[in-house]
Design a protein around this motif. Structure first.
Motif, PDB file in Angstrom:
ATOM      1  N   ASP A 159     -12.385 -10.807  12.180  1.00 50.05           N
ATOM      2  CA  ASP A 159     -10.651 -10.724  12.618  1.00 50.05           C
ATOM      3  C   ASP A 159     -10.732 -11.245  13.325  1.00 50.05           C
ATOM      4  O   ASP A 159     -10.879 -11.126  14.642  1.00 50.05           O
ATOM      5  CB  ASP A 159     -11.020  -8.731  13.239  1.00 50.05           C
ATOM      6  CG  ASP A 159      -9.783  -8.481  13.557  1.00 50.05           C
ATOM      7  OD1 ASP A 159      -8.828  -8.668  13.066  1.00 50.05           O
ATOM      8  OD2 ASP A 159      -9.366  -7.620  14.094  1.00 50.05           O
ATOM      9  N   PRO A 160      -9.716 -12.380  13.079  1.00 45.18           N
ATOM     10  CA  PRO A 160      -9.701 -13.281  14.237  1.00 45.18           C
ATOM     11  C   PRO A 160      -8.514 -13.035  15.669  1.00 45.18           C
ATOM     12  O   PRO A 160      -8.087 -12.254  14.652  1.00 45.18           O
ATOM     13  CB  PRO A 160      -9.361 -14.695  13.678  1.00 45.18           C
ATOM     14  CG  PRO A 160      -9.349 -14.370  12.096  1.00 45.18           C
ATOM     15  CD  PRO A 160      -9.771 -13.338  11.809  1.00 45.18           C
ATOM     16  N   TYR A 161      -8.894 -13.197  16.553  1.00 36.50           N
ATOM     17  CA  TYR A 161      -7.778 -12.855  17.168  1.00 36.50           C
ATOM     18  C   TYR A 161      -7.491 -14.406  18.388  1.00 36.50           C
ATOM     19  O   TYR A 161      -8.193 -14.298  19.557  1.00 36.50           O
ATOM     20  CB  TYR A 161      -7.701 -11.472  17.770  1.00 36.50           C
ATOM     21  CG  TYR A 161      -6.653 -11.296  19.160  1.00 36.50           C
ATOM     22  CD1 TYR A 161      -6.320 -10.690  18.811  1.00 36.50           C
ATOM     23  CD2 TYR A 161      -7.592 -11.071  21.109  1.00 36.50           C
ATOM     24  CE1 TYR A 161      -4.571 -10.471  19.838  1.00 36.50           C
ATOM     25  CE2 TYR A 161      -6.097 -10.314  21.447  1.00 36.50           C
ATOM     26  CZ  TYR A 161      -5.028 -10.468  20.935  1.00 36.50           C
ATOM     27  OH  TYR A 161      -4.164  -9.795  22.487  1.00 36.50           O
ATOM     28  N   GLY A 162      -6.552 -14.343  18.635  1.00 36.45           N
ATOM     29  CA  GLY A 162      -5.705 -15.043  20.036  1.00 36.45           C
ATOM     30  C   GLY A 162      -4.794 -15.765  19.525  1.00 36.45           C
ATOM     31  O   GLY A 162      -3.527 -15.867  20.508  1.00 36.45           O
ATOM     32  N   VAL A 163      -4.209 -15.971  18.663  1.00 28.69           N
ATOM     33  CA  VAL A 163      -3.157 -17.017  18.327  1.00 28.69           C
ATOM     34  C   VAL A 163      -1.555 -16.190  18.751  1.00 28.69           C
ATOM     35  O   VAL A 163      -0.879 -16.451  18.691  1.00 28.69           O
ATOM     36  CB  VAL A 163      -3.093 -17.142  16.457  1.00 28.69           C
ATOM     37  CG1 VAL A 163      -1.385 -18.510  16.423  1.00 28.69           C
ATOM     38  CG2 VAL A 163      -3.879 -18.228  16.514  1.00 28.69           C
ATOM     39  N   SER A 164      -2.142 -14.909  17.706  1.00 28.86           N
ATOM     40  CA  SER A 164      -0.923 -14.205  18.171  1.00 28.86           C
ATOM     41  C   SER A 164      -1.056 -13.084  19.623  1.00 28.86           C
ATOM     42  O   SER A 164      -0.587 -12.296  19.812  1.00 28.86           O
ATOM     43  CB  SER A 164      -0.971 -12.966  16.890  1.00 28.86           C
ATOM     44  OG  SER A 164      -2.241 -12.194  16.592  1.00 28.86           O
ATOM     45  N   SER A 165      -1.688 -13.019  20.202  1.00 26.73           N
ATOM     46  CA  SER A 165      -1.620 -12.875  21.185  1.00 26.73           C
ATOM     47  C   SER A 165      -0.575 -12.932  22.161  1.00 26.73           C
ATOM     48  O   SER A 165       0.001 -13.714  22.513  1.00 26.73           O
ATOM     49  CB  SER A 165      -3.117 -13.390  22.677  1.00 26.73           C
ATOM     50  OG  SER A 165      -2.847 -14.814  23.256  1.00 26.73           O
ATOM     51  N   PRO A 166      -0.699 -11.789  23.492  1.00 27.33           N
ATOM     52  CA  PRO A 166       0.272 -11.453  24.214  1.00 27.33           C
ATOM     53  C   PRO A 166       0.398 -13.054  25.006  1.00 27.33           C
ATOM     54  O   PRO A 166       1.625 -13.115  25.656  1.00 27.33           O
ATOM     55  CB  PRO A 166       0.388 -10.597  25.169  1.00 27.33           C
ATOM     56  CG  PRO A 166      -0.574  -9.609  24.359  1.00 27.33           C
ATOM     57  CD  PRO A 166      -2.164 -10.619  23.153  1.00 27.33           C
ATOM     58  N   ASP A 167      -1.330 -13.722  25.731  1.00 29.64           N
ATOM     59  CA  ASP A 167      -0.694 -14.281  26.480  1.00 29.64           C
ATOM     60  C   ASP A 167      -0.199 -15.942  25.701  1.00 29.64           C
ATOM     61  O   ASP A 167       0.574 -16.540  26.396  1.00 29.64           O
ATOM     62  CB  ASP A 167      -1.861 -14.478  26.793  1.00 29.64           C
ATOM     63  CG  ASP A 167      -2.519 -13.481  27.398  1.00 29.64           C
ATOM     64  OD1 ASP A 167      -1.917 -12.893  28.648  1.00 29.64           O
ATOM     65  OD2 ASP A 167      -3.601 -13.674  28.263  1.00 29.64           O
ATOM     66  N   ASN A 168      -0.332 -16.172  24.692  1.00 28.83           N
ATOM     67  CA  ASN A 168      -0.169 -17.349  23.925  1.00 28.83           C
ATOM     68  C   ASN A 168       1.742 -17.004  23.816  1.00 28.83           C
ATOM     69  O   ASN A 168       2.060 -18.332  23.406  1.00 28.83           O
ATOM     70  CB  ASN A 168      -1.110 -17.231  22.163  1.00 28.83           C
ATOM     71  CG  ASN A 168      -0.481 -18.745  21.694  1.00 28.83           C
ATOM     72  OD1 ASN A 168      -0.503 -19.754  22.129  1.00 28.83           O
ATOM     73  ND2 ASN A 168      -0.422 -18.284  20.545  1.00 28.83           N
TER      74      ASN A 168
END
Length: 182
Positions: A159-168
């Motif tokens: 479950d990749p998570y990072g690109v769609s993060s609030p910080d990004n």
């Protein structure tokens, strides 16, 4: 989904609180369209695999909720969280999360998610059809910027998570000038 793409026209079946409805469940059905949510506004839309799931409930949704004031300062009018869950589940999750700023959109049948090209099979987790994790900055119903997690596929073992993060998204908004409505 690429920048410059018009969002699909869909009707969402929502439940809204209505004090005129008597009894212990004072809600009524209210259909809302894509235009109701996105016309004439610059918003963030983020979609995730499911309400009450760990990454969604611990990081992504709280991050957007807690960052709301900063997003407003960067020219965002509203923040919407979408999931392939029905309105009952989405409303209960919003209540559970104590949301005051982020608004939830139920895509119970997955129609919007399918038309966005983001509907994936998650039978490997017992979820059925769900949304791939993504976020978008949407300006008057047109995708201004797109943030899709890598590896889009059915039954993804991760479950990749990072690109769609609030910080990004905050980083992106800090780097671009606020455009006029489309």
């Amino acid at each position: 989904m690429k920048s410059g793409t018009q969002l699909p026209d869909v009707t969402f079946h929502t439940r809204v609180r209505d004090e005129a409805v008597e009894g212990p469940n004072p809600f009524r059905w209210e259909d809302k369209t894509t235009a109701d949510y996105f016309a004439g506004k610059r918003v963030i839309l983020f979609s995730l695999p499911g309400a009450f799931t760990p990454t969604c409930s611990t990081y992504q949704l709280p991050g957007f909720e807690n960052g709301y004031a900063e997003f407003k300062d960067k020219g965002i009018d509203d923040i919407y969280c979408m999931s392939v869950n029905d309105s009952f589940v989405m409303n209960k999750w919003a209540l559970d999360q104590g949301l005051e700023n982020v608004k939830v959109i139920p895509d119970g049948s997955g129609e919007f998610t399918r038309k966005m090209g983001m509907l994936v099979d998650k039978d490997n987790l017992g979820f059925g059809m769900r949304s791939w994790r993504y976020a978008a900055i949407v300006n008057d119903g047109v995708v201004e910027a797109w943030f899709e997690e890598p590896g889009l596929m059915d039954n993804c073992p991760e479950d990749p998570y990072g690109v769609s993060s609030p910080d990004n998204l905050k980083k992106h908004l800090s780097e671009v000038k606020e455009p006029a409505l489309a």
